[in-house]
Write an enzyme that holds these catalytic residues in place. Structure first.
Site, mmCIF file in Angstrom:
data_model
loop_
_atom_site.group_PDB
_atom_site.id
_atom_site.type_symbol
_atom_site.label_atom_id
_atom_site.label_comp_id
_atom_site.label_asym_id
_atom_site.label_seq_id
_atom_site.Cartn_x
_atom_site.Cartn_y
_atom_site.Cartn_z
ATOM 1 N N GLY A 163 25.838 58.183 18.565
ATOM 2 C CA GLY A 163 26.968 57.278 18.411
ATOM 3 C C GLY A 163 27.968 57.311 19.556
ATOM 4 O O GLY A 163 27.790 58.041 20.543
ATOM 5 N N ASN A 203 17.373 51.390 15.288
ATOM 6 C CA ASN A 203 17.968 51.271 13.966
ATOM 7 C C ASN A 203 19.231 50.432 14.161
ATOM 8 O O ASN A 203 20.102 50.805 14.947
ATOM 9 C CB ASN A 203 18.289 52.702 13.498
ATOM 10 N N SER A 234 22.225 58.602 21.797
ATOM 11 C CA SER A 234 22.814 58.147 23.063
ATOM 12 C C SER A 234 21.783 57.930 24.166
ATOM 13 O O SER A 234 22.054 58.206 25.337
ATOM 14 C CB SER A 234 23.906 59.116 23.531
ATOM 15 N N LYS A 250 21.536 49.931 12.074
ATOM 16 C CA LYS A 250 22.647 50.470 11.262
ATOM 17 C C LYS A 250 23.308 49.343 10.454
ATOM 18 O O LYS A 250 22.621 48.467 9.959
ATOM 19 C CB LYS A 250 23.656 51.202 12.158
ATOM 20 N N HIS A 252 18.160 59.674 8.183
ATOM 21 C CA HIS A 252 18.961 59.461 9.395
ATOM 22 C C HIS A 252 20.218 60.323 9.310
ATOM 23 O O HIS A 252 20.768 60.536 8.221
ATOM 24 C CB HIS A 252 19.324 57.974 9.556
ATOM 25 N N GLU A 259 23.242 59.795 9.727
ATOM 26 C CA GLU A 259 24.381 59.252 8.969
ATOM 27 C C GLU A 259 24.140 59.353 7.460
ATOM 28 O O GLU A 259 25.080 59.519 6.690
ATOM 29 C CB GLU A 259 24.669 57.810 9.432
ATOM 30 N N GLU A 291 17.005 63.730 16.485
ATOM 31 C CA GLU A 291 18.295 63.157 16.873
ATOM 32 C C GLU A 291 19.393 64.189 16.603
ATOM 33 O O GLU A 291 19.902 64.285 15.484
ATOM 34 C CB GLU A 291 18.584 61.907 16.040
HETATM 35 P P1 PGA Z 1 22.916 55.798 19.493
HETATM 36 O O1 PGA Z 1 22.293 55.870 18.029
HETATM 37 O O2 PGA Z 1 21.790 55.577 20.463
HETATM 38 O O3 PGA Z 1 23.874 54.663 19.444
HETATM 39 O O4 PGA Z 1 23.580 57.123 19.760
HETATM 40 C C1 PGA Z 1 21.138 56.614 17.782
HETATM 41 C C2 PGA Z 1 20.796 56.622 16.318
HETATM 42 O O5 PGA Z 1 21.683 56.787 15.468
HETATM 43 O O6 PGA Z 1 19.617 56.485 15.984
#
Ligand code: PGA
Length: 260
Positions: free
Chosen positions: A175, A9, A215, A11, A97, A99, A169
């Site tokens: 993040g 993704n 991550s 973002k 997601h 977020e 997730e």
């Molecule tokens: P990240 O993001 O691998 O940078 O932690 C994962 C995500 O939000 O799908």
């Protein structure tokens, strides 16, 4: 070798030009890997979607949207309709997601409306779920994941299961400030998810791929994929450079093959 799922993704990063260049580089770097064994998808920002959808070899990389309104049209300023996404001939839509849920306060009931709309319109639908650090602390991760699945897939018939993917997730793992889940913890939660999908959809629930995200990086990806219930990796930051993502995909495939 079983088919492994890898996706990212993007973002709110990369403009249209950067997205197209990234996709073209990633397609070129990975084109020798059989798509019988690799399912690769990228989810760019809305403004990059049209360019991404038109200029990517979709037999190599599938393209998805980061969100979608549940209504076809109406007084929903700032929202994007499934019909608008269909015009771009996308392969998938991501719903829920972390977020969206935690920054924009989307609820399970709203995710369910979006899931139903996406499936009705024929999109492959990737539902993201995950518990917060506080919920984990209280020991209710399983209950939270089950609730997100049961409400998220409310009134979805097993006939749609073939178009459903799930990404686990954990909110605390996502993040720059996230701590990746240990492979054992991820496996435990993936088992809970798979059991719940079986309860919801019967045998067809067993076919739903469950990806781990949060991550993922070159240091943990290889072990994560060796876990029985991890069908793929949903990668953020570690995937936004095509060369690095290609290297990660190849390493992970090697680890998977070595344990088979
Ligand atoms: P990240 O993001 O691998 O940078 O932690 C994962 C995500 O939000 O799908």
């Amino acid at each position: 070798m079983k088919k492994l799922y890898f996706g990212s993704n993007l973002k709110m990063y990369k403009n249209r030009k950067e997205t197209v260049l990234y996709l073209q580089e990633l397609a070129e770097l990975t084109k020798d890997i059989s798509r019988e064994e690799l399912h690769l998808f990228i989810i760019p920002s809305y403004t990059s979607l049209e360019g991404a959808a038109e200029e990517t070899d979709r037999s190599l990389i599938q393209i998805g949207a980061q969100n979608m309104c549940w209504e076809d049209q109406g007084q929903f300023t700032g929202e994007i309709s499934p019909l608008m996404l269909k015009e771009m001939n996308l392969d998938l839509v991501m719903i829920g997601h972390s977020e969206r849920r935690h920054v924009f306060r989307e609820t399970d009931v709203e995710e369910n409306k979006k899931v139903q709309a996406a499936l009705k319109h024929g999109f492959r639908t990737l539902l993201c779920i995950g518990e917060t650090a506080e919920e984990k602390e209280y020991g209710i991760s399983r209950e939270v994941l089950r609730k997100q699945l049961i409400v998220g897939f409310h009134n979805v018939s097993p006939a749609y299961a073939k178009n459903i993917w799930v990404a686990y997730e954990p909110v605390w793992s996502i993040g720059v400030n996230g701590t990746p889940a240990s492979p054992d913890y991820a496996e435990e939660m993936h088992k809970v998810i798979k059991e719940c999908l079986y309860e919801l959809f019967g045998e067809s629930g067993n076919e739903i791929p469950v990806l781990y995200g949060g991550s993922v990086n070159p240091g943990n990806a290889n072990e994560l994929i060796t876990k029985e219930s991890v069908d793929g990796l949903f990668v953020g930051r570690a995937a936004w450079n095509a060369k690095k993502f290609n290297a990660l995909i190849r390493d992970v495939r090697k680890s998977y093959n070595n344990q088979e």
